[in-house]
Design a protein around this motif. Structure first.
Motif, short mmCIF file in Angstrom:
data_model
loop_
_atom_site.label_atom_id
_atom_site.label_comp_id
_atom_site.label_asym_id
_atom_site.label_seq_id
_atom_site.Cartn_x
_atom_site.Cartn_y
_atom_site.Cartn_z
N ASP A 1 33.80 35.77 31.68
CA ASP A 1 34.16 34.81 30.64
C ASP A 1 32.90 34.02 30.23
OD1 ASP A 1 35.17 32.85 28.98
OD2 ASP A 1 36.88 32.37 30.27
N GLY A 2 32.45 34.21 28.99
CA GLY A 2 31.24 33.54 28.52
C GLY A 2 31.51 32.37 27.60
N VAL B 1 32.23 23.40 38.01
CA VAL B 1 33.21 24.23 37.30
C VAL B 1 32.97 25.70 37.61
CG1 VAL B 1 34.01 24.96 35.01
CG2 VAL B 1 33.50 22.55 35.44
N MET B 2 34.06 26.41 37.85
CA MET B 2 34.01 27.85 38.12
C MET B 2 34.87 28.57 37.09
SD MET B 2 35.04 29.80 41.68
CE MET B 2 36.78 29.32 41.60
N GLY C 1 44.28 34.68 34.91
CA GLY C 1 44.15 34.32 33.51
C GLY C 1 45.07 33.20 33.06
N GLN C 2 45.69 32.50 34.01
CA GLN C 2 46.59 31.41 33.66
C GLN C 2 45.85 30.12 33.33
OE1 GLN C 2 48.94 31.34 37.22
NE2 GLN C 2 50.09 33.19 36.69
N VAL C 3 44.61 29.98 33.80
CA VAL C 3 43.73 28.87 33.44
C VAL C 3 42.36 29.43 33.12
CG1 VAL C 3 44.97 27.17 34.86
CG2 VAL C 3 43.02 28.41 35.83
N GLU C 4 41.55 28.65 32.37
CA GLU C 4 40.22 29.13 32.00
C GLU C 4 39.14 28.72 32.99
OE1 GLU C 4 42.71 29.72 28.79
OE2 GLU C 4 42.20 27.69 29.37
N LYS D 1 30.48 33.06 46.60
CA LYS D 1 29.71 33.82 47.60
C LYS D 1 30.53 34.99 48.13
CE LYS D 1 27.49 33.04 52.13
NZ LYS D 1 28.53 33.54 53.05
N ALA D 2 31.84 34.79 48.25
CA ALA D 2 32.72 35.86 48.75
C ALA D 2 33.18 36.81 47.65
CB ALA D 2 33.93 35.24 49.44
N ARG D 3 33.15 36.35 46.37
CA ARG D 3 33.64 37.19 45.27
C ARG D 3 32.69 37.12 44.07
NH1 ARG D 3 40.14 37.16 44.94
NH2 ARG D 3 39.52 38.97 43.69
N PRO D 4 31.44 37.53 44.24
CA PRO D 4 30.45 37.37 43.17
C PRO D 4 30.72 38.22 41.93
CG PRO D 4 29.57 38.71 44.95
CD PRO D 4 30.86 38.16 45.45
N LYS D 5 31.47 39.29 42.07
CA LYS D 5 31.77 40.15 40.91
C LYS D 5 32.91 39.61 40.06
CE LYS D 5 30.15 44.45 43.05
NZ LYS D 5 30.52 45.85 43.43
N ASP D 6 33.71 38.71 40.65
CA ASP D 6 34.90 38.20 39.95
C ASP D 6 34.72 36.80 39.38
OD1 ASP D 6 36.36 40.54 40.67
OD2 ASP D 6 36.70 39.66 42.65
N LEU D 7 33.87 36.00 40.03
CA LEU D 7 33.80 34.58 39.70
C LEU D 7 32.36 34.11 39.59
CD1 LEU D 7 36.53 33.47 42.28
CD2 LEU D 7 36.85 33.59 39.80
N LYS D 8 32.17 32.99 38.91
CA LYS D 8 30.83 32.40 38.81
C LYS D 8 30.94 30.89 38.68
CE LYS D 8 30.55 32.89 33.74
NZ LYS D 8 29.82 33.50 32.60
N VAL D 9 29.91 30.20 39.14
CA VAL D 9 29.81 28.74 38.98
C VAL D 9 28.93 28.47 37.76
CG1 VAL D 9 28.92 26.60 39.98
CG2 VAL D 9 30.14 28.24 41.43
#
Length: 289
Positions: free
Chosen positions: A146-147, A140-141, A194-197, A211-219
């Protein structure tokens, strides 16, 4: 008019016989294909697909595995196939396809091999599979800020996007999760907008995106669901000798430094390679003739 080569005559005979039997027995289309596949596997009489000069390999535009950029493919699957092709002394020609079209392209003869095919019982009945060369699982990403999601239970009631034509899409549609099915790229866009969580997909693909967008996304590292995703090489039935050759070369690739070097390059150094590396002595391969 030129006569058909003898092997095609035999194949036409086998297929025609299966059609007659299928009509008489009321077989479904899938059962009919299975009948022909079993006959082809028993004979193992089709010409080798590894005797070139080129071998057509169907791949899907998937982050980390075979991402398409600037007119070419790059990824773990590409490095693997390049290794296998060099071993067989043939030139790989990559044929792009949606994930759900790979098996149909093999069955129709539009491609010789399929890379990045998740091994399942259903798919074993349709094509021959050798592997796994990589073992992953659904992950899941979320957005990096988002915490709200830390465990699988946190997905209940949430909007989750999953890529179409994958085993993940089927696995995600359970419990109270509201699932949208799109392409993986569209899922990522929906998440950022923001259309899905969350996005549910192969953890390795998600890690490649992060790996390409570490500031925007997380696993989310502690969420796993569904069964293991065991990736193999697929080819149409009737090539048992090719399967054995691929299994030997695949084992060499897993045992070599190339496997971990490619893994780190495409999925990131943070991923624990040992979690995803298969036992090279426990590979499945196609039936013997």
């Amino acid at each position: 008019m030129r006569a058909l080569p003898q092997r095609f005559g035999r194949l036409i005979y086998v297929t025609a016989l299966a059609v007659v039997i299928g009509v008489l027995a009321g077989l479904s289309g899938g059962s009919l294909y299975n009948l022909v596949s079993r006959q082809m596997r028993a004979n193992d009489q089709l010409p080798s697909v590894l005797r070139g000069p080129a071998v057509q390999v169907v791949v899907s535009d998937t982050p980390g595995f075979a991402a398409f950029k600037d007119g070419t493919f790059a990824g773990f699957d590409i490095e693997l196939v390049d290794f296998l092709a060099a071993d067989a002394k043939v030139r790989p020609v990559y044929v792009p396809s949606a994930p759900f079209d790979k098996l149909a392209m093999l069955q129709s003869g539009m491609a010789h091999l399929g890379a990045g095919v998740v091994i399942t019982e259903e798919r074993r009945r349709l094509v021959d599979l050798v592997g796994p060369y990589l073992i992953s699982h659904d992950g899941v990403m979320t957005r990096a800020d988002d915490g709200r999601i830390d465990a699988a239970a946190d997905l209940d009631g949430k909007r989750v996007c999953a890529p179409m034509g994958t085993t993940t899409a089927a696995d995600a549609q359970s419990g109270q999760v509201r699932v949208e099915i799109k392409s993986l790229a569209a899922c990522v866009e929906s998440l950022l907008a923001g259309q899905v969580e969350a996005v549910a997909a192969d953890e390795l693909s998600l890690r490649s995106i992060v790996k390409a967008r570490p500031k925007d996304l997380k696993v989310i590292g502690d969420i796993e669901f569904g069964s293991s995703l065991r990736y193999g090489i697929a080819l149409s039935p009737g090539h048992a000798a090719d399967c054995r050759e691929l299994a030997r070369a695949l084992r060499e690739f897993i045992l070599s430094d190339r496997w971990e070097e490619s893994f780190k390059a495409h999925f990131g150094p943070q991923a624990d390679a040992a979690r995803f590396r298969p036992d090279p002595n426990q590979l499945e391969h196609c039936p013997s003739a």
